[in-house]
Design an enzyme around this catalytic site. Structure first.
Site, mmCIF file in Angstrom:
data_model
loop_
_atom_site.group_PDB
_atom_site.id
_atom_site.type_symbol
_atom_site.label_atom_id
_atom_site.label_comp_id
_atom_site.label_asym_id
_atom_site.label_seq_id
_atom_site.Cartn_x
_atom_site.Cartn_y
_atom_site.Cartn_z
ATOM 1 N N HIS A 127 38.858 39.315 33.335
ATOM 2 C CA HIS A 127 37.444 39.622 33.073
ATOM 3 C C HIS A 127 37.022 39.015 31.738
ATOM 4 C CE1 HIS A 127 36.746 42.512 36.355
ATOM 5 N NE2 HIS A 127 37.994 42.872 36.186
ATOM 6 N N ASP A 166 43.010 45.235 33.832
ATOM 7 C CA ASP A 166 42.854 45.333 35.287
ATOM 8 C C ASP A 166 42.627 43.973 35.927
ATOM 9 O OD1 ASP A 166 40.436 45.345 33.787
ATOM 10 O OD2 ASP A 166 39.339 45.758 35.641
ATOM 11 N N GLU A 167 42.944 43.906 37.192
ATOM 12 C CA GLU A 167 42.501 42.849 38.099
ATOM 13 C C GLU A 167 42.736 41.427 37.597
ATOM 14 O OE1 GLU A 167 38.955 44.954 40.566
ATOM 15 O OE2 GLU A 167 38.350 44.078 38.656
ATOM 16 N N VAL A 168 43.954 41.138 37.188
ATOM 17 C CA VAL A 168 44.270 39.761 36.800
ATOM 18 C C VAL A 168 44.507 38.927 38.062
ATOM 19 C CG1 VAL A 168 45.854 38.274 35.527
ATOM 20 C CG2 VAL A 168 45.346 40.590 34.683
#
Lengths: 490, 490
Positions: free
Chosen positions: A233, A298-300
């Site tokens: 992000h 989060d969310e790599v």
């Protein structure tokens, strides 16, 4: 009342309130408390048309209550609410007058809010029932996440949000300041972060703004926990400092601000990246007085790291997988923050999955209850965010209200590791036009779940109280939306 | 521009606009038109910060446009927009100046809105491209339903809603004035309807309010089609006039305003009920100048009629089923309205199912596309409401945008029976705090579907234009919410 106190006794005895000669008495002189008195001297006495229900009659005329004594055991001008600060208070309204007693100013703030909710009115006067309350929260971490990267929220709105938190005894503003789309926070060390990273020049929080927000929050008994999400992000870090990110996504056109496009990760193989993060977080550590940081994680999308240069680096350094690379990044930053900045660290649950043993102080679980259970089963503190996503617009207040943060079948010691939870207002479709509308009615449900005893679950009773509570927001200038038909405030 | 015109040619030639000496020229003197000029002399020139995109350079300095000629073929002071009123116009911006030509004032209103959307600005001046537009709507019925029974909407808000309609060329305000929960409309013939039926005394539309709303709507080229839903959703009629309804539902408590509770039906066996409806509708016919009424007819719970008295009446009158009873009610009211009030009648699709042949003038289909298809297959005009329920909060603008009102596999003659459609803002959870937020971004999608050629479906192009359009609402004071991340107006 919202949220319901831990212990409440009320009788039918009623005292008329003399709002004209109303005064606060505090044995300890404290400026935070004095500012709270100023606020509540207004909030105690809203327009009486707001109260439309039928009223008991006749009223006794004696004694009249015209004073609230706020007796705080200890207070200093530098008091700062932190994780775990005692928020307990007792509240008494009887023949001998009205009083709030608390160990510190933050408990007094909670008591003042409760007192404001005990006052009602008919056409002639404000009044209050004989009442005894002993109150303290069930969970210490009761949060609201705001996301100022997908959409900017003006500073005055953030101040209103903080006040709104205090009306439901929410004590933590999880400020997801930055994300892939924009970087609206002033850095003096790396000024291109905001100069190039903000959507617009006028959509930046100056460091003065941050100081104002943090101070206003403390005045309302609200911690500000900033989140600096990394390594993913991170697109917006790269606008001003190209080396920070691996370019992975492309915009469809100038009007494409979708999340995918913001998901460029940082480059974990570049030593400059770590130096940059260290300098930046050092700057932020002094801006945000709370002793917690949230570092995201989060969310790599590891496939973004599948570049010739990164693959070569991994080969040269015996890094066998992108999982290892991700873990390396997290550990590098973590070690610095723990050693140098004296902050405790919360992470999203992906970091729990990437570091064994877990290297943070709490896992913020956005995915599901099973994961939260596995976190506390390993003896690690957890924060519940799943089930309380305020951007899930189809979820109504009652779906949030029903959530019980302690999973079934855990030991008391494990249950004690659930620090609390947060409502998350991810702002892809939320800005200053609709934040208040979407948030307060539903986050109030979460706030009661986190403050009140576990047994407070009656839906019909909650409907009645929540009707009044959303109206309370409206009367106080915050346009919380309705959750059922009806005449509005009544 | 939103919605996209039927035919548009633009060149790169640009004219600077002299907004200081701006004037409208109209060969025909008409007060509705003059009021529109007053409005648009502001709307043409919003704050220039609203336009952030890059601009062509260099600008020519000659000719400058400082006049818009609005040439209406025919106009009278009593012009009233009705179903089917010609809304076409042509718009020309060229070396010889700027002009709008239309058969009547309502086409001119559409052209003025389009012209306002053609003007852009940089830091120095407003400008406009060389443009030729020939425009007219694809469908004549382009509506927004508002529901003022579940929640009251203040009169100034309804005026803003009407203005908001005109910004997207929506020409029909379907005003679901009353429903089971409350009766917020003044009747002078039956004053207890509102005195007992409104949620609160201050939540009533006086007949003066209605006149103001209707007149303001006509000024904006918007019809007001009132809906008086019957025989079900009628609980509120019974508050002041007990005999009107069969008592079927009970409130859980004073805070229960749920829909079920409002669903008491009228009593179709009582002659007084018909007399009452006739007198009431006669009063309403003069209040609402549009030549259509919507008489509802949805969701009758026939089991409410399962009472000793009603069953006896049916036996005595050879009424074999509740279906027959429902049909009898509809026909009784219908015959009166057609014979005496000179109104065309729209009904929800349940009435189509209860009367063969159908006795109304259009079927408003809230259920599904198959039903709409069966309506037009029988040669009956239809209005699409299904798929466009604005209270389905999980449906985003694009789900609405994708809806094509003409079902596949119908003849051109059948297709011509689709009059258009409506976005329906049922207001169980909508009031003055969140109406604008929830409505405009999504109803705009419906508005373009109903105005623009069928071929206008490109999503990426729509995203760009809708970003600007929602911003246009914001700049004009209507807080439409965002549908994607981004910097807001730019």
């Amino acid at each position: 009342m919202w949220p319901t106190p831990a212990s409440l006794q009320q009788t039918a005895t009623i005292y008329i309130i003399d709002h004209i000669s109303w005064k606060f008495v505090a044995p300890i002189n404290n400026s935070l408390l004095l500012r709270a008195f100023t606020r509540y001297s207004t909030l105690f006495f809203p327009p009486t048309t707001y109260h439309k229900q039928s009223h008991p009659k006749p009223f006794p005329t004696d004694p009249v209550i015209d004073t609230l004594t706020v007796d705080v055991q200890a207070a200093s001008e530098s008091d700062q609410i932190l994780f775990g600060t005692d928020e307990s208070y007792t509240l008494q309204v009887s023949d001998s007058g009205a009083s709030i007693r608390s160990p510190n100013v933050f408990g007094a703030l909670r008591g003042l809010e409760t007192f404001s909710q005990l006052i009602t009115a008919n056409e002639l006067f404000y009044y209050i029932n004989e009442t005894t309350i002993q109150d303290s929260p069930r969970f210490p971490w009761r949060g609201l996440l705001i996301d100022t990267s997908r959409h900017w929220l003006p500073v005055p709105m953030i101040l209103d949000i903080i006040a709104g938190c205090s009306y439901s005894k929410i004590n933590t503003l999880h400020w997801h300041v930055i994300d892939g789309q924009s970087f609206p926070l002033e850095s003096k060390v790396y000024p291109l972060l905001n100069l190039e990273g903000a959507y617009r020049l006028d959509q930046t929080y100056s460091q003065e703004d941050v100081a104002k927000i943090v101070s206003y929050a403390n005045d309302h008994g609200v911690r500000v926990v900033p989140e600096f999400d990394m390594p993913a992000h991170a697109t917006s870090w790269g606008f001003g400092y190209d080396f920070m990110t691996v370019k992975c996504y492309q915009r469809a056109n100038d009007y494409d601000f979708n999340d995918g496009w913001g998901d460029d990760p940082m480059d974990p193989t570049n030593p400059e990246v770590y130096q940059f993060i260290q300098n930046f977080l050092t700057e932020m550590a002094s801006l945000f007085p709370d002793n917690w940081f949230h570092l995201g994680g989060d969310e790599v999308n590891q496939q973004c790291w599948n570049t010739t240069a990164i693959n070569q680096y991994m080969k040269d350094h015996n890094i066998a997988s992108y999982d290892e690379l991700e873990t390396l990044f997290i550990k590098n930053v973590n070690e610095f923050v723990r050693a140098k900045l004296n902050k405790k660290l919360a992470y999203w649950q992906e970091v729990f999955q990437h570091t064994t043993p877990f290297i943070g102080d709490a896992v913020d679980v956005w995915i599901d209850s099973n994961t939260l259970k596995s976190v506390i089963t390993k003896g690690i503190p957890a924060i519940q965010s799943f089930g309380w996503y305020l951007d899930h617009l189809g979820d109504d207040w009652y779906q949030f209200y029903k959530q019980e943060p302690i999973p079934a079948g855990v030991t008391p010691a494990q249950a004690a590791l659930v620090l609390g939870g947060e409502g998350s207002m991810w702002s892809e479709t939320v800005d200053n036009t609709n934040f208040h509308q979407k948030v307060w009615t539903r986050v109030s449900a979460i706030a009661e779940r986190l403050w009140s005893p576990k047994t407070v679950t009656d839906q019909e009773d909650a409907v009645m109280r929540l009707s009044h509570h959303r109206c309370r927001y409206n009367v106080r200038g915050i346009p919380a939306e309705p959750f059922q038909p009806g005449p509005g405030c009544y």
